[in-house]
Scaffold this motif. Structure first.
Motif, short mmCIF file in Angstrom:
data_model
loop_
_atom_site.label_atom_id
_atom_site.label_comp_id
_atom_site.label_asym_id
_atom_site.label_seq_id
_atom_site.Cartn_x
_atom_site.Cartn_y
_atom_site.Cartn_z
N VAL A 247 0.84 -1.14 -0.19
CA VAL A 247 -0.05 -0.19 0.12
C VAL A 247 0.85 1.21 -0.06
N ILE A 248 1.82 1.48 0.82
CA ILE A 248 2.73 2.43 0.90
C ILE A 248 3.86 2.50 0.10
N ALA A 249 4.03 1.42 -0.87
CA ALA A 249 5.10 1.55 -1.88
C ALA A 249 4.52 2.64 -2.93
N ASP A 250 3.27 2.79 -3.09
CA ASP A 250 2.78 3.94 -4.39
C ASP A 250 2.99 5.42 -3.70
N GLY A 251 3.65 6.03 -4.46
CA GLY A 251 4.04 7.63 -4.21
C GLY A 251 2.81 8.39 -4.00
N THR A 252 1.83 8.14 -4.82
CA THR A 252 0.56 9.08 -4.67
C THR A 252 -0.24 8.61 -3.43
N ARG A 253 -0.28 7.35 -2.95
CA ARG A 253 -0.96 7.22 -1.68
C ARG A 253 -0.05 7.68 -0.70
N ARG A 254 1.34 7.86 -0.66
CA ARG A 254 1.95 8.26 0.45
C ARG A 254 1.90 9.98 0.47
N ALA B 77 11.31 -1.54 -2.43
CA ALA B 77 12.14 -2.74 -2.06
C ALA B 77 11.32 -3.88 -1.30
N ALA B 78 10.68 -3.39 -0.48
CA ALA B 78 10.00 -4.34 0.40
C ALA B 78 8.95 -5.10 -0.47
N ALA B 79 8.10 -4.40 -1.35
CA ALA B 79 7.20 -4.85 -2.26
C ALA B 79 7.76 -5.89 -3.27
N SER B 80 9.11 -5.36 -3.51
CA SER B 80 9.64 -6.27 -4.53
C SER B 80 10.12 -7.56 -3.94
N ALA B 81 10.71 -7.69 -2.84
CA ALA B 81 11.08 -8.65 -1.82
C ALA B 81 9.95 -9.52 -1.80
N LYS B 82 8.78 -9.05 -1.54
CA LYS B 82 7.63 -9.80 -1.08
C LYS B 82 7.26 -10.57 -2.64
N HIS B 83 7.29 -9.83 -3.44
CA HIS B 83 6.93 -10.66 -4.94
C HIS B 83 7.98 -11.67 -5.11
N VAL B 84 9.37 -11.53 -5.03
CA VAL B 84 10.28 -12.50 -5.26
C VAL B 84 9.90 -13.68 -4.49
N VAL B 85 9.78 -13.48 -3.07
CA VAL B 85 9.50 -14.73 -1.96
C VAL B 85 8.36 -15.34 -2.30
N VAL C 250 -8.13 2.11 -1.83
CA VAL C 250 -6.79 0.93 -1.34
C VAL C 250 -6.48 1.60 0.18
N LEU C 251 -6.39 2.59 0.52
CA LEU C 251 -5.87 3.07 1.87
C LEU C 251 -7.13 2.80 2.74
N ARG C 252 -8.13 2.91 2.40
CA ARG C 252 -9.36 2.43 3.35
C ARG C 252 -9.47 0.89 3.35
N ASP C 253 -9.25 0.21 2.51
CA ASP C 253 -8.95 -1.39 2.62
C ASP C 253 -8.01 -1.77 3.58
N ALA C 254 -6.90 -0.96 3.60
CA ALA C 254 -5.51 -0.98 4.27
C ALA C 254 -5.87 -0.52 6.00
N GLU C 255 -6.89 0.13 6.18
CA GLU C 255 -7.48 0.76 7.14
C GLU C 255 -6.40 1.85 7.74
N LEU C 256 -5.89 2.38 6.69
CA LEU C 256 -4.92 3.69 6.87
C LEU C 256 -5.75 4.87 6.78
#
Length: 138
Positions: free
Chosen positions: A7-14, A121-129, A53-59
């Protein structure tokens, strides 16, 4: 629950989260979609998509007033990010690790960029794993 790092990987949401944080520190009890559109200079459909997306993540939480909706920041889900990030700071600084104090000011540009890099990087690592585990049949 949605992965907070995705969720926070996206610049617009941040940007939306930072705007909501700033407005809440200014005493606002919520920010309308039209205010977000105006301040960030992005289209209403784009803002609405990201707010979902932010609502679904409860942010964010939403308060309805007639046909208008007012959004406010919910920081509790960000504790997951804090819990994940702090050990890296402690490892990097050892005994000299700085005390981390929650401030209510928007991130400076350099820190915002660093947060974007870490989020991606965290989103990419999650995808790889996730991909590797699928291939292994786990």
């Amino acid at each position: 629950m949605t992965d907070i790092f995705d969720v926070i990987a996206d610049g617009t949401r941040r940007d939306i989260l930072q705007l909501l944080l700033r407005r809440s520190t200014e005493g606002e009890s919520g920010t309308s979609v039209s205010q977000i559109v105006s301040e960030l200079g992005i289209s209403q459909p784009t803002v609405s998509k990201h707010l979902k997306v932010l609502r679904d993540a409860e942010l964010v939480s939403v308060r309805e007033d007639g046909q208008r909706r007012f959004y406010s920041l919910e920081v509790d889900p960000l504790e997951v990010v804090d819990d994940w990030l702090v050990p890296f700071l402690v490892d990097a600084f050892g005994e000299d690790a700085p005390d981390i104090d929650w401030t209510t000011v928007p991130l400076p540009d350099g820190a915002a960029h660093a947060a974007e890099v870490v989020g991606r990087a965290a989103a990419s690592a999650k995808h790889v794993v996730t991909t590797a585990l699928r291939r292994l049949g786990a």
